[in-house]
Write a protein that holds these residues in place. Structure first.
Motif, PDB file in Angstrom:
ATOM      1  N   LYS A  77       5.204   5.779 -18.550  1.00  0.00           N
ATOM      2  CA  LYS A  77       3.825   6.062 -17.752  1.00  0.00           C
ATOM      3  C   LYS A  77       2.883   6.804 -18.581  1.00  0.00           C
ATOM      4  O   LYS A  77       1.676   6.624 -18.647  1.00  0.00           O
ATOM      5  CB  LYS A  77       4.353   6.532 -16.621  1.00  0.00           C
ATOM      6  CG  LYS A  77       3.197   6.521 -15.660  1.00  0.00           C
ATOM      7  CD  LYS A  77       3.511   7.174 -14.078  1.00  0.00           C
ATOM      8  CE  LYS A  77       4.008   8.717 -14.286  1.00  0.00           C
ATOM      9  NZ  LYS A  77       4.243   9.291 -12.714  1.00  0.00           N
ATOM     10  N   GLU A  78       3.254   8.145 -18.999  1.00  0.00           N
ATOM     11  CA  GLU A  78       2.239   8.925 -19.733  1.00  0.00           C
ATOM     12  C   GLU A  78       1.992   8.328 -20.865  1.00  0.00           C
ATOM     13  O   GLU A  78       0.489   8.273 -20.967  1.00  0.00           O
ATOM     14  CB  GLU A  78       3.214  10.249 -20.202  1.00  0.00           C
ATOM     15  CG  GLU A  78       3.695  11.166 -18.940  1.00  0.00           C
ATOM     16  CD  GLU A  78       4.881  10.681 -18.153  1.00  0.00           C
ATOM     17  OE1 GLU A  78       5.561   9.838 -18.707  1.00  0.00           O
ATOM     18  OE2 GLU A  78       5.142  11.022 -17.011  1.00  0.00           O
ATOM     19  N   THR A  79       2.620   7.617 -21.723  1.00  0.00           N
ATOM     20  CA  THR A  79       1.803   7.112 -22.921  1.00  0.00           C
ATOM     21  C   THR A  79       0.802   6.049 -22.474  1.00  0.00           C
ATOM     22  O   THR A  79      -0.329   5.779 -22.996  1.00  0.00           O
ATOM     23  CB  THR A  79       3.034   6.441 -23.909  1.00  0.00           C
ATOM     24  OG1 THR A  79       3.946   7.659 -24.274  1.00  0.00           O
ATOM     25  CG2 THR A  79       2.273   5.876 -24.982  1.00  0.00           C
ATOM     26  N   LEU A  80       1.285   5.144 -21.512  1.00  0.00           N
ATOM     27  CA  LEU A  80       0.523   3.981 -21.183  1.00  0.00           C
ATOM     28  C   LEU A  80      -0.984   4.593 -20.500  1.00  0.00           C
ATOM     29  O   LEU A  80      -1.918   4.150 -20.852  1.00  0.00           O
ATOM     30  CB  LEU A  80       1.080   3.165 -19.968  1.00  0.00           C
ATOM     31  CG  LEU A  80       2.228   2.286 -20.435  1.00  0.00           C
ATOM     32  CD1 LEU A  80       3.029   1.866 -19.272  1.00  0.00           C
ATOM     33  CD2 LEU A  80       1.524   0.960 -21.335  1.00  0.00           C
ATOM     34  N   GLN A  81      -0.734   5.558 -19.876  1.00  0.00           N
ATOM     35  CA  GLN A  81      -2.094   6.387 -19.252  1.00  0.00           C
ATOM     36  C   GLN A  81      -2.716   7.081 -20.285  1.00  0.00           C
ATOM     37  O   GLN A  81      -4.007   6.786 -20.224  1.00  0.00           O
ATOM     38  CB  GLN A  81      -1.613   7.312 -18.105  1.00  0.00           C
ATOM     39  CG  GLN A  81      -0.971   6.694 -16.895  1.00  0.00           C
ATOM     40  CD  GLN A  81      -0.328   7.584 -16.118  1.00  0.00           C
ATOM     41  OE1 GLN A  81      -0.205   8.981 -16.210  1.00  0.00           O
ATOM     42  NE2 GLN A  81      -0.557   7.184 -14.545  1.00  0.00           N
ATOM     43  N   ILE A 100      -3.262   5.870 -23.339  1.00  0.00           N
ATOM     44  CA  ILE A 100      -3.822   4.842 -24.083  1.00  0.00           C
ATOM     45  C   ILE A 100      -4.870   4.016 -23.355  1.00  0.00           C
ATOM     46  O   ILE A 100      -5.244   2.983 -23.945  1.00  0.00           O
ATOM     47  CB  ILE A 100      -2.868   4.181 -24.966  1.00  0.00           C
ATOM     48  CG1 ILE A 100      -1.890   3.188 -24.036  1.00  0.00           C
ATOM     49  CG2 ILE A 100      -2.122   4.798 -25.973  1.00  0.00           C
ATOM     50  CD1 ILE A 100      -1.135   2.253 -25.012  1.00  0.00           C
ATOM     51  N   GLY A 101      -4.951   4.351 -21.916  1.00  0.00           N
ATOM     52  CA  GLY A 101      -5.628   3.723 -21.075  1.00  0.00           C
ATOM     53  C   GLY A 101      -5.167   2.307 -20.544  1.00  0.00           C
ATOM     54  O   GLY A 101      -6.092   1.666 -19.948  1.00  0.00           O
ATOM     55  N   VAL A 102      -4.001   2.012 -20.409  1.00  0.00           N
ATOM     56  CA  VAL A 102      -3.320   1.006 -19.759  1.00  0.00           C
ATOM     57  C   VAL A 102      -3.317   1.301 -18.214  1.00  0.00           C
ATOM     58  O   VAL A 102      -2.413   1.963 -17.762  1.00  0.00           O
ATOM     59  CB  VAL A 102      -2.045   0.602 -20.325  1.00  0.00           C
ATOM     60  CG1 VAL A 102      -1.632  -0.769 -19.422  1.00  0.00           C
ATOM     61  CG2 VAL A 102      -2.139   0.314 -21.783  1.00  0.00           C
ATOM     62  N   LYS A 103      -4.175   0.702 -17.460  1.00  0.00           N
ATOM     63  CA  LYS A 103      -4.182   0.974 -15.814  1.00  0.00           C
ATOM     64  C   LYS A 103      -3.333   0.272 -15.260  1.00  0.00           C
ATOM     65  O   LYS A 103      -2.999  -0.979 -15.844  1.00  0.00           O
ATOM     66  CB  LYS A 103      -5.680   0.795 -15.505  1.00  0.00           C
ATOM     67  CG  LYS A 103      -6.989   1.880 -16.009  1.00  0.00           C
ATOM     68  CD  LYS A 103      -8.204   1.317 -15.243  1.00  0.00           C
ATOM     69  CE  LYS A 103      -9.254   2.337 -15.930  1.00  0.00           C
ATOM     70  NZ  LYS A 103     -10.600   2.027 -15.164  1.00  0.00           N
ATOM     71  N   GLY A 104      -2.669   0.836 -14.256  1.00  0.00           N
ATOM     72  CA  GLY A 104      -1.592  -0.071 -13.601  1.00  0.00           C
ATOM     73  C   GLY A 104      -1.082   0.728 -12.466  1.00  0.00           C
ATOM     74  O   GLY A 104      -1.822   1.715 -11.932  1.00  0.00           O
ATOM     75  N   HIS A 105      -0.144   0.202 -12.022  1.00  0.00           N
ATOM     76  CA  HIS A 105       0.530   0.898 -10.455  1.00  0.00           C
ATOM     77  C   HIS A 105       2.021   1.264 -11.022  1.00  0.00           C
ATOM     78  O   HIS A 105       2.711   0.799 -11.492  1.00  0.00           O
ATOM     79  CB  HIS A 105       0.875  -0.201  -9.280  1.00  0.00           C
ATOM     80  CG  HIS A 105       1.328   0.319  -8.083  1.00  0.00           C
ATOM     81  ND1 HIS A 105       0.509   1.218  -7.457  1.00  0.00           N
ATOM     82  CD2 HIS A 105       2.593   0.274  -7.731  1.00  0.00           C
ATOM     83  CE1 HIS A 105       1.451   1.575  -6.357  1.00  0.00           C
ATOM     84  NE2 HIS A 105       2.770   1.061  -6.413  1.00  0.00           N
ATOM     85  N   TYR A 106       1.892   2.612 -10.854  1.00  0.00           N
ATOM     86  CA  TYR A 106       3.319   3.328 -11.534  1.00  0.00           C
ATOM     87  C   TYR A 106       3.997   4.167 -10.447  1.00  0.00           C
ATOM     88  O   TYR A 106       3.083   4.756  -9.626  1.00  0.00           O
ATOM     89  CB  TYR A 106       3.028   4.270 -12.619  1.00  0.00           C
ATOM     90  CG  TYR A 106       2.064   3.435 -13.974  1.00  0.00           C
ATOM     91  CD1 TYR A 106       2.991   2.340 -14.583  1.00  0.00           C
ATOM     92  CD2 TYR A 106       0.902   3.721 -14.116  1.00  0.00           C
ATOM     93  CE1 TYR A 106       2.300   1.821 -15.487  1.00  0.00           C
ATOM     94  CE2 TYR A 106       0.323   3.033 -15.082  1.00  0.00           C
ATOM     95  CZ  TYR A 106       0.931   2.077 -16.052  1.00  0.00           C
ATOM     96  OH  TYR A 106       0.311   1.379 -16.806  1.00  0.00           O
ATOM     97  N   ASP A 107       5.090   3.995 -10.263  1.00  0.00           N
ATOM     98  CA  ASP A 107       5.764   4.978  -9.351  1.00  0.00           C
ATOM     99  C   ASP A 107       5.568   6.404  -9.650  1.00  0.00           C
ATOM    100  O   ASP A 107       5.665   6.555 -10.771  1.00  0.00           O
ATOM    101  CB  ASP A 107       7.409   4.772  -9.364  1.00  0.00           C
ATOM    102  CG  ASP A 107       7.524   2.960  -8.965  1.00  0.00           C
ATOM    103  OD1 ASP A 107       6.921   2.653  -8.090  1.00  0.00           O
ATOM    104  OD2 ASP A 107       8.554   2.299  -9.252  1.00  0.00           O
ATOM    105  N   ASN A 108       5.593   7.404  -8.612  1.00  0.00           N
ATOM    106  CA  ASN A 108       5.355   8.712  -9.015  1.00  0.00           C
ATOM    107  C   ASN A 108       6.746   9.083  -9.155  1.00  0.00           C
ATOM    108  O   ASN A 108       7.688   8.667  -8.803  1.00  0.00           O
ATOM    109  CB  ASN A 108       4.805   9.219  -7.449  1.00  0.00           C
ATOM    110  CG  ASN A 108       3.551   8.955  -7.182  1.00  0.00           C
ATOM    111  OD1 ASN A 108       2.716   8.524  -8.353  1.00  0.00           O
ATOM    112  ND2 ASN A 108       3.195   8.643  -6.029  1.00  0.00           N
TER     113      ASN A 108
END
Length: 232
Positions: free
Chosen positions: A218-222, A224-232
């Protein structure tokens, strides 16, 4: 986590589906008690799966090509950079040495970890790569990860987007997807378009790529700007 001096071990599967390691030399009990809060059992161990084959000529060629590229960038000699990275390897591996010279006893795994450190350096400092570019390990997960993290095309090194390897499907809202479940590859727009045009099999053959891609947290995706719905 328990960091011991580097040692060797054998791994075994059990009929119950568990995998366990048996060290060739048992760890020091006093050391275990000290680092594991007074307990002998349950210490976390760092381990790596070793490819015991000797380091290959291809790995040697890549390493020296990258040394020349770094030398051309920072002005130090290729031999100085060779010494720098070998010293870093010794430090990071608690005294374990590495050599890519003819007749070396260093393993394929040793060489891979040495080259991974060089690749990290190149990405961190944006070193322009010319001599070593055609030899870069595009099929290896570590290289693909760094390309995604720094948004550099895995094929040509130009600015890239995170390309979904898995089919998302038309009409789905990507901002509502959990992208940690998908595989990615860093491709510039030119190579992204080509991948869709000729298909993943032919694209992989053409550029010697493992088209399975890699998953990102999740941290890497965020980052590099990949928006999505991620579990907390």
């Amino acid at each position: 986590m328990f960091h011991s001096n580097l040692g060797s071990a054998k791994g075994y599967w059990t009929k119950q589906g568990n995998y366990y390691l048996v060290p060739d030399v048992a760890p020091n009990k006093d050391r275990l008690l000290t680092v594991n809060h007074g307990r002998l059992n349950g210490a976390q161990i760092e381990w790596r799966l070793v490819d015991p084959r000797r380091a290959t000529p291809k790995q040697r060629a890549l390493f020296w090509a990258l040394m020349v590229d770094i030398s051309n960038w920072n002005g130090y000699s290729a031999e100085d950079m060779h010494d720098y990275f070998e010293d870093r390897f010794i430090y990071l591996h608690e005294g374990h040495t590495v050599s890519l010279a003819d007749g070396t006893e260093s393993t394929v795994t040793d060489a891979k970890e040495l080259i991974d450190d060089v690749i990290d350096y190149i990405f961190e400092f944006r070193v322009p790569v010319q001599k070593g570019y055609e030899l870069l390990p595009r099929q290896e997960e570590h290289y693909q990860y760094q390309c995604l993290r720094h948004r550099m095309c895995v094929v040509c090194g130009q600015k890239a987007d995170a390309h979904h390897i898995d089919e998302i499907g038309m009409g789905r809202n990507r901002n509502k997807l959990d992208h940690t479940k998908f595989h990615f590859m860093a491709l510039c727009r030119v190579h992204h378009t080509e991948a869709h045009k000729i298909g993943p099999v032919e694209f992989g053959k053409k550029y010697h790529l493992d088209m399975r891609g890699i998953k990102l947290d999740k941290e890497t995706l965020q980052k590099i700007g990949v928006k999505g719905h991620y579990d907390n």
